[in-house]
Scaffold this motif. Structure first.
Motif, PDB file in Angstrom:
ATOM      1  N   VAL A   1       0.865  -1.162   0.000  1.00 34.72           N
ATOM      2  CA  VAL A   1       0.000   0.000   0.000  1.00 34.72           C
ATOM      3  C   VAL A   1       0.907   1.217   0.000  1.00 34.72           C
ATOM      4  O   VAL A   1       1.627   1.449   0.975  1.00 34.72           O
ATOM      5  N   ALA A   2       0.894   1.970  -1.110  1.00 36.28           N
ATOM      6  CA  ALA A   2       1.824   3.092  -1.242  1.00 36.28           C
ATOM      7  C   ALA A   2       1.177   4.248  -1.992  1.00 36.28           C
ATOM      8  O   ALA A   2       1.318   4.363  -3.194  1.00 36.28           O
ATOM      9  N   GLY A   3       0.451   5.078  -1.287  1.00 32.57           N
ATOM     10  CA  GLY A   3      -0.044   6.329  -1.835  1.00 32.57           C
ATOM     11  C   GLY A   3      -1.111   6.165  -2.909  1.00 32.57           C
ATOM     12  O   GLY A   3      -1.541   5.064  -3.198  1.00 32.57           O
ATOM     13  N   PRO A   4      -1.543   7.277  -3.479  1.00 35.61           N
ATOM     14  CA  PRO A   4      -0.972   8.603  -3.247  1.00 35.61           C
ATOM     15  C   PRO A   4      -1.283   9.096  -1.833  1.00 35.61           C
ATOM     16  O   PRO A   4      -2.330   8.799  -1.288  1.00 35.61           O
ATOM     17  N   GLY A   5      -0.331   9.817  -1.251  1.00 34.65           N
ATOM     18  CA  GLY A   5      -0.486  10.279   0.120  1.00 34.65           C
ATOM     19  C   GLY A   5      -0.073   9.217   1.104  1.00 34.65           C
ATOM     20  O   GLY A   5       0.511   8.191   0.745  1.00 34.65           O
ATOM     21  N   ASP A   6      -0.362   9.449   2.369  1.00 30.75           N
ATOM     22  CA  ASP A   6       0.091   8.547   3.413  1.00 30.75           C
ATOM     23  C   ASP A   6      -0.937   7.461   3.710  1.00 30.75           C
ATOM     24  O   ASP A   6      -2.132   7.736   3.828  1.00 30.75           O
ATOM     25  N   ALA A   7      -0.469   6.236   3.863  1.00 26.15           N
ATOM     26  CA  ALA A   7      -1.354   5.095   4.107  1.00 26.15           C
ATOM     27  C   ALA A   7      -2.098   5.208   5.429  1.00 26.15           C
ATOM     28  O   ALA A   7      -3.146   4.579   5.612  1.00 26.15           O
ATOM     29  N   PHE A   8      -1.587   6.008   6.362  1.00 27.72           N
ATOM     30  CA  PHE A   8      -2.224   6.123   7.673  1.00 27.72           C
ATOM     31  C   PHE A   8      -2.934   7.455   7.877  1.00 27.72           C
ATOM     32  O   PHE A   8      -3.253   7.825   8.999  1.00 27.72           O
ATOM     33  N   HIS A   9      -3.221   8.145   6.761  1.00 27.52           N
ATOM     34  CA  HIS A   9      -4.101   9.306   6.837  1.00 27.52           C
ATOM     35  C   HIS A   9      -5.498   8.830   7.208  1.00 27.52           C
ATOM     36  O   HIS A   9      -6.208   9.468   7.981  1.00 27.52           O
ATOM     37  N   ARG A  10      -5.881   7.695   6.632  1.00 24.10           N
ATOM     38  CA  ARG A  10      -7.137   7.011   6.985  1.00 24.10           C
ATOM     39  C   ARG A  10      -6.774   5.572   7.333  1.00 24.10           C
ATOM     40  O   ARG A  10      -6.937   4.659   6.525  1.00 24.10           O
ATOM     41  N   PRO A  11      -6.258   5.365   8.535  1.00 20.85           N
ATOM     42  CA  PRO A  11      -5.714   4.052   8.900  1.00 20.85           C
ATOM     43  C   PRO A  11      -6.726   2.922   8.833  1.00 20.85           C
ATOM     44  O   PRO A  11      -6.363   1.787   8.505  1.00 20.85           O
ATOM     45  N   GLU A  12      -8.001   3.223   9.118  1.00 21.29           N
ATOM     46  CA  GLU A  12      -9.001   2.158   9.110  1.00 21.29           C
ATOM     47  C   GLU A  12      -9.129   1.536   7.721  1.00 21.29           C
ATOM     48  O   GLU A  12      -9.298   0.321   7.592  1.00 21.29           O
ATOM     49  N   ARG A  13      -9.017   2.359   6.671  1.00 19.64           N
ATOM     50  CA  ARG A  13      -9.096   1.822   5.310  1.00 19.64           C
ATOM     51  C   ARG A  13      -7.873   0.979   4.976  1.00 19.64           C
ATOM     52  O   ARG A  13      -7.978  -0.084   4.367  1.00 19.64           O
ATOM     53  N   THR A  14      -6.721   1.465   5.347  1.00 23.87           N
ATOM     54  CA  THR A  14      -5.481   0.721   5.075  1.00 23.87           C
ATOM     55  C   THR A  14      -5.491  -0.613   5.796  1.00 23.87           C
ATOM     56  O   THR A  14      -5.197  -1.657   5.198  1.00 23.87           O
ATOM     57  N   LEU A  15      -5.837  -0.604   7.086  1.00 20.95           N
ATOM     58  CA  LEU A  15      -5.828  -1.850   7.856  1.00 20.95           C
ATOM     59  C   LEU A  15      -6.901  -2.818   7.355  1.00 20.95           C
ATOM     60  O   LEU A  15      -6.651  -4.028   7.288  1.00 20.95           O
ATOM     61  N   ALA A  16      -8.071  -2.307   6.974  1.00 19.99           N
ATOM     62  CA  ALA A  16      -9.118  -3.180   6.436  1.00 19.99           C
ATOM     63  C   ALA A  16      -8.653  -3.825   5.133  1.00 19.99           C
ATOM     64  O   ALA A  16      -8.894  -5.020   4.893  1.00 19.99           O
ATOM     65  N   THR A  17      -7.975  -3.054   4.301  1.00 16.47           N
ATOM     66  CA  THR A  17      -7.446  -3.591   3.041  1.00 16.47           C
ATOM     67  C   THR A  17      -6.420  -4.681   3.316  1.00 16.47           C
ATOM     68  O   THR A  17      -6.453  -5.759   2.703  1.00 16.47           O
ATOM     69  N   LEU A  18      -5.500  -4.404   4.238  1.00 16.93           N
ATOM     70  CA  LEU A  18      -4.476  -5.398   4.573  1.00 16.93           C
ATOM     71  C   LEU A  18      -5.108  -6.662   5.152  1.00 16.93           C
ATOM     72  O   LEU A  18      -4.661  -7.775   4.851  1.00 16.93           O
ATOM     73  N   GLU A  19      -6.165  -6.515   5.964  1.00 15.06           N
ATOM     74  CA  GLU A  19      -6.860  -7.679   6.525  1.00 15.06           C
ATOM     75  C   GLU A  19      -7.475  -8.532   5.422  1.00 15.06           C
ATOM     76  O   GLU A  19      -7.366  -9.770   5.446  1.00 15.06           O
ATOM     77  N   LEU A  20      -8.115  -7.872   4.453  1.00 18.59           N
ATOM     78  CA  LEU A  20      -8.733  -8.604   3.345  1.00 18.59           C
ATOM     79  C   LEU A  20      -7.687  -9.341   2.512  1.00 18.59           C
ATOM     80  O   LEU A  20      -7.879 -10.512   2.144  1.00 18.59           O
ATOM     81  N   VAL A  21      -6.590  -8.665   2.225  1.00 20.55           N
ATOM     82  CA  VAL A  21      -5.527  -9.301   1.440  1.00 20.55           C
ATOM     83  C   VAL A  21      -4.939 -10.473   2.213  1.00 20.55           C
ATOM     84  O   VAL A  21      -4.721 -11.556   1.655  1.00 20.55           O
TER      85      VAL A  21
END
Length: 196
Positions: A1-21
């Motif tokens: 997960v690499a941008g655009p912008g910071d992955a932890f600007h909206r951490p819930e989306r990043t973590l949910a994506t990582l959980e699904l993957v």
């Protein structure tokens, strides 16, 4: 997960994506990129999800240098400016690096080389990050983007990049095959996205 912008600007989306993957592809190597501002509370979740690699963008460890790069740090009314903001960012980045290493995450430090601002500071970034256990460093030459504060800053040439990689390499192994990552952008993300 690499941008655009910071992955932890909206951490819930990043973590949910990582959980699904992770659920669908348990064998996959997971990697995330961040500037470190908001990652610290989420490091335990990254470890639980077996995220093995984090790219942490650190452009300065000295608040005076950072203040020349970042207009503000944070969001909204709570944003910090000048050396106060740059110092707060550097502190969080160093803490995040230490905590990630403590849970076994491999950390690659990305540093954008900006002539006249952080160019001669790069070896110090490598020294500090290496001292905290960073595994690898990737020096990226600035890509000037029209309409940004850094639009008139020249791109560092190959000789400068070779010298800096040699100097920084005393503290951290250097990665040389990578180009630019949108999560490392300093400027207008829309322009970077169109240019990339």
């Amino acid at each position: 997960v690499a941008g655009p912008g910071d992955a932890f600007h909206r951490p819930e989306r990043t973590l949910a994506t990582l959980e699904l993957v992770r659920r669908e592809h348990p064998e996959m190597l997971l990697c995330v990129s961040t500037n470190g501002w908001n990652v610290i509370p989420h490091i335990p979740a990254l470890a639980d999800l077996e995220v093995g690699f984090v790219t942490l963008t650190i452009n300065a460890v000295d608040p005076r240098v950072g203040a020349m790069i970042y207009e503000r740090v944070g969001q909204g009314d709570g944003a910090l400016v000048g050396s106060t903001g740059a110092g707060a960012l550097a502190e969080r980045q160093m803490e995040a690096l230490g905590r990630m290493k403590a849970v076994g995450i491999t950390v690659k430090v990305n540093t954008v080389v900006i002539p006249g601002l952080n160019q001669e500071h790069v070896p110090e970034v490598a020294r500090v990050a290496g001292g905290l256990g960073a595994d690898l460093m990737n020096l990226i030459p600035l890509l000037p983007v029209p309409g940004t504060r850094l639009a008139g800053v020249p791109q560092p040439g190959p000789e400068i990049m070779r010298r800096l990689r040699r100097e920084a390499g005393r503290y951290l192994p250097q990665m040389t095959h990578c180009r630019r990552c949108r999560s490392d952008a300093v400027g207008l993300l829309d322009s970077i996205a169109q240019a990339g």
